[in-house]
Motif scaffolding. Structure first.
Motif, PDB file in Angstrom:
ATOM      1  N   LEU A  78     -25.405 -36.885  29.241  1.00 24.45           N
ATOM      2  CA  LEU A  78     -26.677 -36.648  28.579  1.00 24.45           C
ATOM      3  C   LEU A  78     -27.756 -36.246  29.582  1.00 24.45           C
ATOM      4  O   LEU A  78     -28.629 -35.427  29.279  1.00 24.45           O
ATOM      5  CB  LEU A  78     -27.118 -37.891  27.807  1.00 24.45           C
ATOM      6  CG  LEU A  78     -26.274 -38.250  26.583  1.00 24.45           C
ATOM      7  CD1 LEU A  78     -26.780 -39.541  25.947  1.00 24.45           C
ATOM      8  CD2 LEU A  78     -26.283 -37.113  25.571  1.00 24.45           C
ATOM      9  N   SER A  79     -27.670 -36.821  30.787  1.00 23.98           N
ATOM     10  CA  SER A  79     -28.611 -36.437  31.851  1.00 23.98           C
ATOM     11  C   SER A  79     -28.470 -34.953  32.156  1.00 23.98           C
ATOM     12  O   SER A  79     -29.468 -34.235  32.316  1.00 23.98           O
ATOM     13  CB  SER A  79     -28.342 -37.252  33.116  1.00 23.98           C
ATOM     14  OG  SER A  79     -28.387 -38.629  32.881  1.00 23.98           O
ATOM     15  N   GLU A  80     -27.237 -34.509  32.229  1.00 27.16           N
ATOM     16  CA  GLU A  80     -26.987 -33.096  32.541  1.00 27.16           C
ATOM     17  C   GLU A  80     -27.557 -32.193  31.451  1.00 27.16           C
ATOM     18  O   GLU A  80     -28.176 -31.160  31.749  1.00 27.16           O
ATOM     19  CB  GLU A  80     -25.488 -32.865  32.711  1.00 27.16           C
ATOM     20  CG  GLU A  80     -25.144 -31.463  33.147  1.00 27.16           C
ATOM     21  CD  GLU A  80     -23.695 -31.332  33.564  1.00 27.16           C
ATOM     22  OE1 GLU A  80     -23.187 -30.199  33.539  1.00 27.16           O
ATOM     23  OE2 GLU A  80     -23.081 -32.349  33.931  1.00 27.16           O
ATOM     24  N   GLN A  81     -27.365 -32.573  30.191  1.00 23.41           N
ATOM     25  CA  GLN A  81     -27.905 -31.767  29.088  1.00 23.41           C
ATOM     26  C   GLN A  81     -29.429 -31.717  29.148  1.00 23.41           C
ATOM     27  O   GLN A  81     -30.041 -30.662  28.947  1.00 23.41           O
ATOM     28  CB  GLN A  81     -27.447 -32.351  27.759  1.00 23.41           C
ATOM     29  CG  GLN A  81     -25.957 -32.254  27.500  1.00 23.41           C
ATOM     30  CD  GLN A  81     -25.553 -32.952  26.212  1.00 23.41           C
ATOM     31  OE1 GLN A  81     -26.359 -33.079  25.291  1.00 23.41           O
ATOM     32  NE2 GLN A  81     -24.317 -33.417  26.142  1.00 23.41           N
ATOM     33  N   ALA A  94     -37.274 -25.306  40.768  1.00 25.66           N
ATOM     34  CA  ALA A  94     -36.174 -25.747  41.622  1.00 25.66           C
ATOM     35  C   ALA A  94     -35.478 -26.938  40.995  1.00 25.66           C
ATOM     36  O   ALA A  94     -36.069 -27.687  40.206  1.00 25.66           O
ATOM     37  CB  ALA A  94     -36.662 -26.102  43.031  1.00 25.66           C
ATOM     38  N   VAL A  95     -34.216 -27.113  41.347  1.00 24.01           N
ATOM     39  CA  VAL A  95     -33.431 -28.271  40.934  1.00 24.01           C
ATOM     40  C   VAL A  95     -33.645 -29.377  41.963  1.00 24.01           C
ATOM     41  O   VAL A  95     -33.485 -29.168  43.160  1.00 24.01           O
ATOM     42  CB  VAL A  95     -31.933 -27.920  40.861  1.00 24.01           C
ATOM     43  CG1 VAL A  95     -31.111 -29.143  40.459  1.00 24.01           C
ATOM     44  CG2 VAL A  95     -31.692 -26.762  39.897  1.00 24.01           C
ATOM     45  N   GLY A  96     -34.008 -30.558  41.495  1.00 26.78           N
ATOM     46  CA  GLY A  96     -34.201 -31.674  42.405  1.00 26.78           C
ATOM     47  C   GLY A  96     -35.485 -32.427  42.075  1.00 26.78           C
ATOM     48  O   GLY A  96     -36.192 -32.047  41.131  1.00 26.78           O
ATOM     49  N   GLU A 113     -23.202 -39.196  45.060  1.00 29.92           N
ATOM     50  CA  GLU A 113     -22.480 -37.944  45.291  1.00 29.92           C
ATOM     51  C   GLU A 113     -22.144 -37.242  43.985  1.00 29.92           C
ATOM     52  O   GLU A 113     -22.218 -36.012  43.898  1.00 29.92           O
ATOM     53  CB  GLU A 113     -21.227 -38.211  46.121  1.00 29.92           C
ATOM     54  CG  GLU A 113     -21.548 -38.669  47.536  1.00 29.92           C
ATOM     55  CD  GLU A 113     -20.339 -38.663  48.463  1.00 29.92           C
ATOM     56  OE1 GLU A 113     -19.293 -38.085  48.078  1.00 29.92           O
ATOM     57  OE2 GLU A 113     -20.442 -39.212  49.578  1.00 29.92           O
ATOM     58  N   ALA A 114     -21.779 -38.002  42.962  1.00 33.62           N
ATOM     59  CA  ALA A 114     -21.455 -37.402  41.672  1.00 33.62           C
ATOM     60  C   ALA A 114     -22.678 -36.701  41.078  1.00 33.62           C
ATOM     61  O   ALA A 114     -22.577 -35.568  40.561  1.00 33.62           O
ATOM     62  CB  ALA A 114     -20.929 -38.466  40.710  1.00 33.62           C
ATOM     63  N   ALA A 115     -23.838 -37.367  41.140  1.00 29.75           N
ATOM     64  CA  ALA A 115     -25.063 -36.767  40.613  1.00 29.75           C
ATOM     65  C   ALA A 115     -25.447 -35.529  41.413  1.00 29.75           C
ATOM     66  O   ALA A 115     -25.921 -34.522  40.853  1.00 29.75           O
ATOM     67  CB  ALA A 115     -26.196 -37.780  40.622  1.00 29.75           C
ATOM     68  N   LEU A 116     -25.251 -35.578  42.722  1.00 28.77           N
ATOM     69  CA  LEU A 116     -25.565 -34.421  43.563  1.00 28.77           C
ATOM     70  C   LEU A 116     -24.653 -33.247  43.225  1.00 28.77           C
ATOM     71  O   LEU A 116     -25.125 -32.115  43.063  1.00 28.77           O
ATOM     72  CB  LEU A 116     -25.423 -34.797  45.038  1.00 28.77           C
ATOM     73  CG  LEU A 116     -25.599 -33.646  46.035  1.00 28.77           C
ATOM     74  CD1 LEU A 116     -26.976 -32.987  45.891  1.00 28.77           C
ATOM     75  CD2 LEU A 116     -25.393 -34.145  47.463  1.00 28.77           C
ATOM     76  N   LEU A 122     -25.421 -27.129  38.620  1.00 27.85           N
ATOM     77  CA  LEU A 122     -26.460 -26.568  37.762  1.00 27.85           C
ATOM     78  C   LEU A 122     -27.297 -25.530  38.506  1.00 27.85           C
ATOM     79  O   LEU A 122     -27.706 -24.521  37.930  1.00 27.85           O
ATOM     80  CB  LEU A 122     -27.365 -27.683  37.235  1.00 27.85           C
ATOM     81  CG  LEU A 122     -26.867 -28.459  36.018  1.00 27.85           C
ATOM     82  CD1 LEU A 122     -27.812 -29.619  35.707  1.00 27.85           C
ATOM     83  CD2 LEU A 122     -26.728 -27.545  34.808  1.00 27.85           C
ATOM     84  N   ALA A 123     -27.561 -25.797  39.779  1.00 30.05           N
ATOM     85  CA  ALA A 123     -28.317 -24.833  40.579  1.00 30.05           C
ATOM     86  C   ALA A 123     -27.563 -23.520  40.709  1.00 30.05           C
ATOM     87  O   ALA A 123     -28.160 -22.433  40.654  1.00 30.05           O
ATOM     88  CB  ALA A 123     -28.619 -25.417  41.955  1.00 30.05           C
ATOM     89  N   VAL A 124     -26.269 -23.614  40.883  1.00 28.75           N
ATOM     90  CA  VAL A 124     -25.452 -22.399  40.945  1.00 28.75           C
ATOM     91  C   VAL A 124     -25.479 -21.681  39.601  1.00 28.75           C
ATOM     92  O   VAL A 124     -25.653 -20.455  39.521  1.00 28.75           O
ATOM     93  CB  VAL A 124     -24.005 -22.749  41.350  1.00 28.75           C
ATOM     94  CG1 VAL A 124     -23.103 -21.520  41.203  1.00 28.75           C
ATOM     95  CG2 VAL A 124     -23.962 -23.273  42.779  1.00 28.75           C
ATOM     96  N   GLU A 125     -25.319 -22.449  38.528  1.00 25.45           N
ATOM     97  CA  GLU A 125     -25.293 -21.875  37.177  1.00 25.45           C
ATOM     98  C   GLU A 125     -26.597 -21.172  36.827  1.00 25.45           C
ATOM     99  O   GLU A 125     -26.600 -20.074  36.261  1.00 25.45           O
ATOM    100  CB  GLU A 125     -25.016 -22.990  36.164  1.00 25.45           C
ATOM    101  CG  GLU A 125     -25.063 -22.566  34.711  1.00 25.45           C
ATOM    102  CD  GLU A 125     -24.958 -23.764  33.778  1.00 25.45           C
ATOM    103  OE1 GLU A 125     -25.639 -23.754  32.724  1.00 25.45           O
ATOM    104  OE2 GLU A 125     -24.214 -24.715  34.098  1.00 25.45           O
ATOM    105  N   THR A 126     -27.719 -21.810  37.158  1.00 21.45           N
ATOM    106  CA  THR A 126     -29.033 -21.259  36.806  1.00 21.45           C
ATOM    107  C   THR A 126     -29.587 -20.319  37.867  1.00 21.45           C
ATOM    108  O   THR A 126     -30.605 -19.668  37.634  1.00 21.45           O
ATOM    109  CB  THR A 126     -30.044 -22.398  36.592  1.00 21.45           C
ATOM    110  OG1 THR A 126     -30.130 -23.188  37.795  1.00 21.45           O
ATOM    111  CG2 THR A 126     -29.602 -23.296  35.440  1.00 21.45           C
ATOM    112  N   GLN A 127     -28.953 -20.291  39.040  1.00 21.60           N
ATOM    113  CA  GLN A 127     -29.431 -19.511  40.184  1.00 21.60           C
ATOM    114  C   GLN A 127     -30.862 -19.889  40.548  1.00 21.60           C
ATOM    115  O   GLN A 127     -31.729 -19.031  40.764  1.00 21.60           O
ATOM    116  CB  GLN A 127     -29.292 -18.022  39.924  1.00 21.60           C
ATOM    117  CG  GLN A 127     -27.849 -17.524  40.022  1.00 21.60           C
ATOM    118  CD  GLN A 127     -27.277 -17.689  41.447  1.00 21.60           C
ATOM    119  OE1 GLN A 127     -27.547 -16.859  42.319  1.00 21.60           O
ATOM    120  NE2 GLN A 127     -26.509 -18.745  41.682  1.00 21.60           N
ATOM    121  N   MET A 128     -31.053 -21.205  40.624  1.00 26.09           N
ATOM    122  CA  MET A 128     -32.337 -21.749  41.068  1.00 26.09           C
ATOM    123  C   MET A 128     -32.148 -22.432  42.408  1.00 26.09           C
ATOM    124  O   MET A 128     -31.056 -22.952  42.701  1.00 26.09           O
ATOM    125  CB  MET A 128     -32.872 -22.747  40.047  1.00 26.09           C
ATOM    126  CG  MET A 128     -33.178 -22.128  38.700  1.00 26.09           C
ATOM    127  SD  MET A 128     -33.802 -23.353  37.505  1.00 26.09           S
ATOM    128  CE  MET A 128     -35.454 -23.636  38.160  1.00 26.09           C
TER     129      MET A 128
END
Length: 271
Positions: A78-81, A94-96, A113-116, A122-128
């Motif tokens: 749910l955090s990811e969504q 930016a992501v973070g 590490e899992a959250a990172l 997500l940063a790769v996916e969104t290109q942010m």
């Protein structure tokens, strides 16, 4: 001369009710753009709300959105969504703040590490770009970043306080470096004096991390003891000194770097 503060915790309770005046003092001090730090999903949402409340022009206030390693134990699907939705907001740049903190270990390291990993994906996916936190974990952070670096548009290690080995490991990955008032601390920040001269122009950015890290060299000191973006000029002064640069030169390249990294609009110079 314009400055950009890439790390401001304007959602901190010590600023409550004072956010507008802090923002106005920043503008008066030529800190023309601020990136508000999202350290959890609720805080990221609050930072975004402040951007809209205080800056109707959309030119001065922006935010990051993410989950700090201290809060990583609460990360789930749910955090990811929720984060994915935040990253669609135009003011979020930016992501973070995400990363690793092996100093306090408020969240178990496997969960950090899992959250990172999830946020880097997500940063790769969104290109942010990514806004990174690291404390006592540089080797592990570098190892994880290597898995993603070829696909990331950029990443900044914010509030860098590490040693030479960590700096060069980050620069070898073509990362950006954020410097705070830690460099103004004669008790624990003097090692940064030599290191800032080795940070290439185009990789270096400035931040206050307000309300934390009030520059100890600041005179006069505020009675509140609270740092704020208006004091970014003191960080600039110290960085320029140890880079053997004119203050205007350091201001120009760090501002240009931040504006490019976060894809910020140009702001007219007021004479």
């Amino acid at each position: 001369m314009q400055l950009i503060d890439i790390g401001v915790n304007l959602t901190n309770s010590s600023f409550q009710g004072r956010e507008a005046e802090v923002f106005q003092r920043a503008l008066q001090a030529n800190v023309t753009q601020l990136v508000l730090t999202g350290t959890s999903l609720p805080v990221s949402e609050q930072a975004l709300e402040l951007c809209h409340q205080l800056d109707e022009t959309g030119a001065h206030l922006f935010a990051t959105a993410g989950v700090h390693p201290h809060d990583a134990q609460g990360w789930d699907s749910l955090s990811e969504q929720r984060l994915r939705q935040l990253l669609k907001e135009p003011r979020v740049r930016a992501v973070g703040e995400c990363g690793l903190d092996f100093n306090r270990d408020f969240s178990p390291r496997p969960q950090q590490e899992a959250a990172l990993h999830a946020q880097l994906a997500l940063a790769v996916e969104t290109q942010m770009p990514v806004f990174l936190h690291e404390r006592d974990a540089s080797e592990r952070l570098v190892a994880i970043l290597k898995e993603y670096r070829d696909h990331l548009v950029g990443a900044v290690v914010h509030c860098f306080t590490g040693e030479r080995e960590a700096l060069y490991a980050y620069l070898d990955l073509d990362l950006h470096i954020g410097i705070t008032g830690w460099i103004c601390d004669e008790r624990r920040g003097t090692h940064l004096h030599a290191l800032v001269g080795n940070m290439p122009a185009g990789r270096l950015m400035l931040e206050t991390d307000a309300p934390y890290l009030l520059p100890r060299s600041l005179r006069p000191k505020p009675k509140s003891g609270r740092n704020e973006p208006a004091y970014l000029g003191e960080v600039l002064r110290e960085v320029a000194l140890h880079r053997s640069e004119r203050i205007e030169t350091t201001a120009a390249h760090t501002t240009d770097t931040a504006r490019t990294f976060f894809s910020l609009p140009s702001v007219p110079v007021v004479s």
